[in-house]
Write a protein that holds these residues in place. Structure first.
Motif, PDB file in Angstrom:
ATOM      1  N   ARG A 130      19.859  11.183   1.445  1.00  0.00           N
ATOM      2  CA  ARG A 130      21.221  11.650   1.768  1.00  0.00           C
ATOM      3  C   ARG A 130      21.307  13.176   1.688  1.00  0.00           C
ATOM      4  O   ARG A 130      21.943  13.819   2.537  1.00  0.00           O
ATOM      5  CB  ARG A 130      22.224  10.989   0.826  1.00  0.00           C
ATOM      6  N   SER A 131      20.679  13.778   0.686  1.00  0.00           N
ATOM      7  CA  SER A 131      20.695  15.252   0.594  1.00  0.00           C
ATOM      8  C   SER A 131      20.039  15.882   1.808  1.00  0.00           C
ATOM      9  O   SER A 131      20.497  16.909   2.317  1.00  0.00           O
ATOM     10  CB  SER A 131      19.906  15.741  -0.624  1.00  0.00           C
ATOM     11  N   HIS A 132      18.947  15.255   2.237  1.00  0.00           N
ATOM     12  CA  HIS A 132      18.200  15.741   3.389  1.00  0.00           C
ATOM     13  C   HIS A 132      19.117  15.768   4.620  1.00  0.00           C
ATOM     14  O   HIS A 132      19.235  16.798   5.302  1.00  0.00           O
ATOM     15  CB  HIS A 132      17.013  14.801   3.581  1.00  0.00           C
ATOM     16  N   ILE A 133      19.790  14.663   4.883  1.00  0.00           N
ATOM     17  CA  ILE A 133      20.680  14.583   6.054  1.00  0.00           C
ATOM     18  C   ILE A 133      21.860  15.537   5.900  1.00  0.00           C
ATOM     19  O   ILE A 133      22.179  16.306   6.823  1.00  0.00           O
ATOM     20  CB  ILE A 133      21.153  13.123   6.240  1.00  0.00           C
ATOM     21  N   VAL A 156      22.975  18.712   8.328  1.00  0.00           N
ATOM     22  CA  VAL A 156      24.291  18.727   8.982  1.00  0.00           C
ATOM     23  C   VAL A 156      25.044  19.997   8.591  1.00  0.00           C
ATOM     24  O   VAL A 156      25.689  20.648   9.435  1.00  0.00           O
ATOM     25  CB  VAL A 156      25.099  17.464   8.608  1.00  0.00           C
ATOM     26  N   ALA A 157      24.920  20.402   7.329  1.00  0.00           N
ATOM     27  CA  ALA A 157      25.592  21.628   6.884  1.00  0.00           C
ATOM     28  C   ALA A 157      24.995  22.856   7.572  1.00  0.00           C
ATOM     29  O   ALA A 157      25.719  23.787   7.953  1.00  0.00           O
ATOM     30  CB  ALA A 157      25.480  21.758   5.365  1.00  0.00           C
ATOM     31  N   LEU A 158      23.690  22.860   7.735  1.00  0.00           N
ATOM     32  CA  LEU A 158      23.060  23.986   8.440  1.00  0.00           C
ATOM     33  C   LEU A 158      23.540  24.061   9.887  1.00  0.00           C
ATOM     34  O   LEU A 158      23.779  25.156  10.412  1.00  0.00           O
ATOM     35  CB  LEU A 158      21.535  23.857   8.404  1.00  0.00           C
ATOM     36  N   ALA A 159      23.694  22.889  10.514  1.00  0.00           N
ATOM     37  CA  ALA A 159      24.185  22.866  11.902  1.00  0.00           C
ATOM     38  C   ALA A 159      25.623  23.376  11.963  1.00  0.00           C
ATOM     39  O   ALA A 159      25.977  24.148  12.861  1.00  0.00           O
ATOM     40  CB  ALA A 159      24.080  21.455  12.470  1.00  0.00           C
ATOM     41  N   ALA A 160      26.440  22.979  10.997  1.00  0.00           N
ATOM     42  CA  ALA A 160      27.844  23.431  10.983  1.00  0.00           C
ATOM     43  C   ALA A 160      27.893  24.947  10.809  1.00  0.00           C
ATOM     44  O   ALA A 160      28.704  25.642  11.454  1.00  0.00           O
ATOM     45  CB  ALA A 160      28.605  22.728   9.867  1.00  0.00           C
ATOM     46  N   GLY A 161      27.028  25.473   9.956  1.00  0.00           N
ATOM     47  CA  GLY A 161      26.995  26.919   9.745  1.00  0.00           C
ATOM     48  C   GLY A 161      26.565  27.668  10.989  1.00  0.00           C
ATOM     49  O   GLY A 161      27.139  28.714  11.343  1.00  0.00           O
ATOM     50  N   LEU A 162      25.570  27.123  11.691  1.00  0.00           N
ATOM     51  CA  LEU A 162      25.134  27.761  12.936  1.00  0.00           C
ATOM     52  C   LEU A 162      26.250  27.714  13.976  1.00  0.00           C
ATOM     53  O   LEU A 162      26.505  28.708  14.676  1.00  0.00           O
ATOM     54  CB  LEU A 162      23.872  27.069  13.467  1.00  0.00           C
ATOM     55  N   ALA A 163      26.924  26.569  14.059  1.00  0.00           N
ATOM     56  CA  ALA A 163      28.019  26.438  15.031  1.00  0.00           C
ATOM     57  C   ALA A 163      29.110  27.463  14.741  1.00  0.00           C
ATOM     58  O   ALA A 163      29.684  28.060  15.670  1.00  0.00           O
ATOM     59  CB  ALA A 163      28.581  25.017  15.006  1.00  0.00           C
ATOM     60  N   ASP A 164      29.407  27.712  13.464  1.00  0.00           N
ATOM     61  CA  ASP A 164      30.413  28.720  13.111  1.00  0.00           C
ATOM     62  C   ASP A 164      29.997  30.104  13.611  1.00  0.00           C
ATOM     63  O   ASP A 164      30.815  30.873  14.126  1.00  0.00           O
ATOM     64  CB  ASP A 164      30.600  28.771  11.589  1.00  0.00           C
ATOM     65  N   MET A 196      26.389  22.757   0.565  1.00  0.00           N
ATOM     66  CA  MET A 196      25.230  21.895   0.264  1.00  0.00           C
ATOM     67  C   MET A 196      24.112  22.176   1.241  1.00  0.00           C
ATOM     68  O   MET A 196      24.138  21.751   2.391  1.00  0.00           O
ATOM     69  CB  MET A 196      25.675  20.416   0.381  1.00  0.00           C
ATOM     70  N   THR A 197      23.144  22.959   0.836  1.00  0.00           N
ATOM     71  CA  THR A 197      22.051  23.246   1.755  1.00  0.00           C
ATOM     72  C   THR A 197      20.687  22.964   1.142  1.00  0.00           C
ATOM     73  O   THR A 197      19.664  23.436   1.640  1.00  0.00           O
ATOM     74  CB  THR A 197      22.082  24.717   2.221  1.00  0.00           C
ATOM     75  N   THR A 198      20.642  22.196   0.076  1.00  0.00           N
ATOM     76  CA  THR A 198      19.334  21.791  -0.446  1.00  0.00           C
ATOM     77  C   THR A 198      18.805  20.683   0.441  1.00  0.00           C
ATOM     78  O   THR A 198      19.343  19.587   0.449  1.00  0.00           O
ATOM     79  CB  THR A 198      19.446  21.270  -1.888  1.00  0.00           C
TER      80      THR A 198
END
Lengths: 486, 486
Positions: free
Chosen positions: A377-380, A384-392, B1-3
């Motif tokens: 779950r942390s991996h996913i 997803v958080a990295l993608a949201a940050g890039l989209a921002d 959450m980026t780990t």
């Protein structure tokens, strides 16, 4: 002449195996320093290698040397932290440990009796994953359904189609297809469905491309309903509908529930292709992606994409555990055995096209054992958080725009030149080519709504925040260079 | 959450990888002490394992412990020196080293551009093996043909059939099959051909079972010629003929040259299934087995059976290198790339049903690198000599008889009771069951000419003379026990 053992002695293997493990550890630790995509021309690898097989054995060190000199420099590095192409193929080191055990056993799991453990470990994992993804218990063996590991979602779609053909016409096994069968997809459905239709002998004429909902890339369930009704009225036989959860192009999600309801009116098999996105349902906050799957007949999702498991490992569940064997079983004398005839076991050969099969469950088991659901779950969530940050960052930068809202770990974007769509498309194409040629990151593209789209699929097993930062810096620099302002 | 990194650190992998290598070395070294086939009942494995996936990660040691307690005791041990069932699946330790490297790279070789090395190493090996087997150069890429590694001979037969359907009717991709196509096999042909015919939508009605020559289990080429002629006269469309070199039942060899000549009169695709026996052509004295293959359109042989390579590795060659892409290619936007469009490269996705593919060539390369052709030839010759020796003992013992002349490493025999065929068959069945239940060796059976046959397939990677001696002693003891004289 009875000297037969050409293989390594186990003690030799111990020494050489340690050396290969060390090679792997060093390779993975050094990935960040290598170009993601090689700059080799067609034929370069072939020219480096001898044309004939050697007569005499050679030491492993020579092979590793050739791998270092020829193979690695000519490999697109899918495990690289700045690999953002296609969808990820995350061959985690956890999964490699499990795969090594699979190789050690060398089991051929075609029948339960040819390796009970290979079959039952897979059954346990398929049931357990169904639970962890929140699937309807009908998809488990305990619930009358069941699952198996296919080599790919392509093969899963093919066998689902074959089961659908058999269910639609029990004479199919004897008489074949009739030409009246129809299969329903959208323009965004993965090409494996068109390939399955071709392989199954239906021809492209059997493939109905259902319209997308206005302003969307997702299947229009009303259009599907109308097409089904018209086809039935015309005497045609709708056989299978494939809604996608997370299309390859842009991560679009077809409305599975509405699609399944429309299909249900005509008894059509519903196969849900969630090859990339389905594993996200391990996280409760993404479980809505599989809404309506409880109405489907089959579902595919691939741990070998985003769930840390080395290719090949595509999970296929069916609601009717008898459907695939009914369509696929053929039993010659040399495969007869008392366990199969007892009816008390599953013979996975009848769930797939090939007869033989590896003990693939071990690599998936090693992943979930080594990470736990919490780690998956942390991996996913992390990606997803990295993608949201890039989209921002894309939204905030006038030199770029989002081509679609981000879907889980997938960000679709394009360059904005101020000179109109054609110029934007040309600039986007040029930026992608420059990024890839640099070796600093690897991206692929699609075309959606007639426009060129740069896809950033975040999900490589080693990708962290710094790698997305590096990609973004590179994208901005190349866009500025293309615009003549860099 | 980026780990995001749920994977092992490379240094952790180094430590754990060494532990797994040690586990493998110990397992292989101790195989001889384990029963070949487990005595577990259906459901035993499932009952030992937790039903749910774990939330938290656990140490590798726990997984290895479960493998020791549950998996190994419930596994039919295909690498065991006294495994004589089916055909061998010889996962040599050499091949495991190559497969570990494949996992390390984690390449997805669907397109040349997605990993040039994965494609070109495979091309080099396929051409080099064609040379080593003495195939017509037309089957090499240099000669206008080409080869690829399939997961199994089943899949190879399927894609050969699809290419044949396309060649017979270029409208097939659009319109599908017509119901007039016919495919020609014998009663001894592997069931994968019947499965391919079903998968391709032809139905069992398209399968013609050609008679065997009198007193033989090999295809009667005259009967084939007559059937082809009659079918053509009736307006049917012969599409594919499959002669087998080394049938699964008894190792029978169809007359490839005569079959191909008969097929050639009608332009029918000839696919040679040499899945088990074909690799023996590495030895000049067995090259006659492939006589006439130069007239065929495609040929399959499986290093994952007798040639020391871990499943999956089935070699498929085609005379026309454009045939498989012509039948199978479908290119969505996200797979377009400049290398493919240049026409200068091979994209192996178009040679198979799945889109994705592993870098399988590495494990085959590791085998031939580690053994050399000399080692591979000794391996084959050694097993053939062991089979000849066993056959001599069968001939000399009045309690047994050969059910067929030995074919390479395969010996087919039955028990002789003196009470006629039915009693012999019953005793043979009972002896096989007792040998397998003992765990001392593993055998499978077939039925040929209506008679029960015990098959002894010699070819496991670890089998030596002493293991065949032990099998023979066990066979004699069980036959005596069944006869009441033991």
């Amino acid at each position: 002449m009875t000297t037969v053992t050409a293989d390594l002695d186990p003690e030799e293997f111990r020494r050489l195996g340690h050396a290969v493990v060390d090679w792997i550890a060093d390779h993975r630790a050094g990935l960040d320093q290598l170009p993601v995509q090689p700059g080799v021309a067609p034929g370069w690898v072939r020219a480096q290698l001898p044309a004939d097989l050697p007569d005499d054995p050679a030491p492993l060190e020579d092979l590793l040397d050739t791998v270092d000199r020829v193979v690695v420099p000519a490999s697109t590095l899918w495990q690289h932290p700045r690999f953002f192409g296609y969808f990820p193929a995350s061959a985690s080191l956890h999964s490699l440990l499990g795969d090594m055990l699979s190789g050690a056993l060398g089991a051929q799991g075609m029948l339960w009796s040819t390796s009970p453990a290979a079959t039952e470990v897979e059954q346990v994992l398929m049931d357990a994953f169904a639970g962890a993804l929140g699937l309807d218990p009908a998809f488990t063996f305990a619930g009358g359904g069941g699952g198996c590991i296919q080599d790919s979602a392509s093969s899963g779609a093919l066998v689902a189609l074959l089961a659908a053909l058999h269910r639609a016409a029990p004479g199919w096994r004897e008489s074949g297809v009739t030409g009246d069968e129809r299969v329903y997809v959208t323009a965004e459905t993965h090409s494996s469905l068109a390939k399955a239709v071709r392989v199954a002998g239906l021809g492209a004429q059997a493939l109905r491309i259902v319209d997308s909902a206005p302003g969307s890339l997702a299947m229009d369930a009303d259009a599907l309903a109308a097409t089904l009704k018209a086809d039935v009225a015309a005497g045609l036989r709708p056989v299978l509908v494939c809604p996608t959860v997370g299309t390859t192009g842009t991560g679009a999600v077809d409305p599975v529930r509405a699609v399944a309801e429309a299909a249900g009116e005509h008894g059509v098999w519903v196969h849900v292709d969630a090859a990339w996105a389905g594993v996200a349902a391990l996280c409760p906050e993404f479980r809505h992606l599989l809404d309506g799957v409880e109405l489907a007949d089959s579902l595919s999702t691939n741990p070998h994409k985003w769930l840390l498991t080395a290719f090949d490992a595509s999970l296929l569940w069916v609601r009717d555990g008898a459907a695939l064997p009914a369509a696929l079983s053929i039993t010659p004398e040399y495969l007869r055995n008392t366990a199969s005839e007892s009816g008390a076991v599953v013979d996975y050969r009848d769930w797939q096209v090939p007869l033989g099969r590896r003990f693939r469950a071990l690599k998936l088991w090693a992943v979930v054992h080594g990470t736990g659901l919490s780690g998956l779950r942390s991996h996913i969530r992390g990606h997803v958080a990295l993608a949201a940050g890039l989209a921002d960052r894309v939204r905030a930068d006038p030199a770029f725009e989002l081509a679609a809202e981000p879907s889980l770990g997938l960000v679709c974007l394009r360059v904005v030149t101020g000179d109109g769509p054609d110029a934007d498309d040309a600039a986007s194409r040029e930026v992608l080519a420059r990024v890839n040629a640099s070796g600093a990151a690897f991206l692929t593209h699609t075309v959606a709504g007639g426009r060129y789209v740069i896809r950033v699929a975040i999900g490589s097993v080693t990708t962290g925040p710094e790698h997305v930062d590096q990609l973004w810096d590179r994208l901005r620099a190349e866009a500025a260079a293309v615009a003549g302002t860099g």
